[in-house]
Design an enzyme around this catalytic site. Sequence first.
Site, mmCIF file in Angstrom:
data_model
loop_
_atom_site.group_PDB
_atom_site.id
_atom_site.type_symbol
_atom_site.label_atom_id
_atom_site.label_comp_id
_atom_site.label_asym_id
_atom_site.label_seq_id
_atom_site.Cartn_x
_atom_site.Cartn_y
_atom_site.Cartn_z
ATOM 1 N N CYS A 129 6.005 5.144 8.557
ATOM 2 C CA CYS A 129 6.573 4.406 7.418
ATOM 3 C C CYS A 129 8.031 4.743 7.117
ATOM 4 O O CYS A 129 8.888 3.863 7.196
ATOM 5 C CB CYS A 129 5.719 4.642 6.178
ATOM 6 S SG CYS A 129 4.090 3.886 6.332
ATOM 7 N N GLU A 148 -1.030 8.916 5.137
ATOM 8 C CA GLU A 148 -2.000 9.410 6.112
ATOM 9 C C GLU A 148 -2.298 10.859 5.781
ATOM 10 O O GLU A 148 -1.461 11.558 5.225
ATOM 11 C CB GLU A 148 -1.425 9.287 7.532
ATOM 12 C CG GLU A 148 -1.392 7.843 7.988
ATOM 13 C CD GLU A 148 -0.641 7.654 9.300
ATOM 14 O OE1 GLU A 148 -0.556 8.598 10.083
ATOM 15 O OE2 GLU A 148 -0.131 6.539 9.503
ATOM 16 N N GLU A 195 0.843 -1.198 0.000
ATOM 17 C CA GLU A 195 0.000 0.000 0.000
ATOM 18 C C GLU A 195 0.879 1.249 0.000
ATOM 19 O O GLU A 195 1.862 1.313 0.732
ATOM 20 C CB GLU A 195 -0.908 -0.035 1.255
ATOM 21 C CG GLU A 195 -1.883 1.100 1.328
ATOM 22 C CD GLU A 195 -2.648 1.302 0.023
ATOM 23 O OE1 GLU A 195 -3.306 0.366 -0.443
ATOM 24 O OE2 GLU A 195 -2.567 2.403 -0.553
#
Length: 455
Positions: free
Chosen positions: A285, A180, A176
């Site tokens: 991330c 955010e 993915e």
Amino acid sequence: MDTENPTICVIGSGYVGLTVGAVMADFGYTVVSVDSDEAKTAHLQRGTLPIFEPGLDELIQKNAAQGRLAFTTDIQGAIRRADIIFIAVGTPSTPEGRVDTGAVEAVARSIGQYVNGPKLVVIKSTVPTGTTERVTRAIAEELARRREGGGHATTEDNAPSAVPADCDVEVASCPEFLRESTALQDFLHPSRVVVGVNSPRAAEVIRRLYAKVNAPFFVTTPINAELIKYTSNAMLALKISFINEIASFCELVGADVQEVARGVALDHRIGPSYLLAGVGFGGSCFPKDTRALDWAAQDLGLEMPIVQAITEVNERQKRGVVHKLRGLLGTLAGTRVAVLGLSYKPNTDDIRDAPSLTVVRDLLAESASVVAYDPQAMRHFRQVFPQTTFTADPYEAVEEAGAAVLLTEWQEFRDLDMARVRRLMRRPVFLDGRNIFDPAAMRALGFQYASIGRV
Ligand SMILES: NC(=O)c1ccc[n+]([C@@H]2O[C@H](COP(=O)([O-])OP(=O)(O)OC[C@H]3O[C@@H](n4cnc5c(N)ncnc54)[C@H](O)[C@@H]3O)[C@@H](O)[C@H]2O)c1
């Protein structure tokens, strides 16, 4: 397996899992979102979203009300009902910086224990290379145990369930790339959908699920797909660390990093994105995925100095904030410092690996007192630094402050009445960690103003 109108189970109701689940439900599929966190699931069942992500609340409420989206902690029931199982659980860093894939492995074992027919498992979590293969193996091992009658309790009445003959489980990787704060937009309009599969059939099932997503569909092997995710994140983090390094150079020679970046970005081979100098990157991330790639290389006996430098420069950038403040103030001991912005970027409540964590830790270590304001992230920050004072608005935070530091470029901060901020502060030292204000205008207002890579 019904591939025309599949029932979907998404395991992990976090930023990624909730977005995948809500969008798939909105596409018309029946979705069950599973999480092991009972409190979180209870919130979702009551219709309240435990995270802040623009637009997600409304989409979840709409699809839950129309009966297409439900939340549960019952992983067994959800796996048995599903045709397609998305894995979207967390893959956090271990204390040393490797990836903790424990949750993904636990889910793989659950799938092996409860699976009752053909399914496609799609790994959305960011996972080290080889994980798709390991998940496939773990599921196969559990199935083999069941076939041997190993006594795994897999039905509601706790009896070991027989394994149906057609229990064919294929595992695919579909990393993915959403961010955010723009998760829905990113999911619906990604730059590409990457799928790593072992069969054309699995690619076709995922292609159908993504039929309404208008983006190049890139089919490759699982190991390539896994590495595409890490390479992409490391490359983006590299751009940020690189421009931050150039910012430090700018400060020494009297150049303006924003002008430099603008001029560089006009080269279409480089482009304008991720060239904003600041106090460093954070979030769930970039820091963890860059560290993970570094460790993975080290474990293979490969040195990756560029990847290592991404993290080193970022750490230096975050620590540089308090260093800079000390330079402006002399000493920080006893100084009331207003911290504006705690989330790692605007429009999210996420503070994972946020620069604010380093800055506040360093401020407290220098015996400064910290007064902080953030539109969304104070709830999470309080759990880490309960000794911080939190305020109801940014003006209250700067009142009587001996210095202010801006760490997140929320629109609310861009809209501040800076003359009022100046009047409220005891000493008008302002460190703009995101370069959102004009240095000349700030100095004209009477601020002792500093920013990143600009003099
Ligand atoms: N957040 C992002 O912007 C983003 C973007 C792309 C990829 N990713 C990746 O996606 C994955 C999920 O990230 P996230 O930000 O949504 O994480 P998150 O922490 O918000 O959510 C993960 C959820 O998984 C649940 N969980 C953990 N173990 C479980 C288990 N055994 N069974 C069921 N539920 C379990 C947790 O309770 C939590 O609610 C990570 O691998 C992350 O690296 C995140």
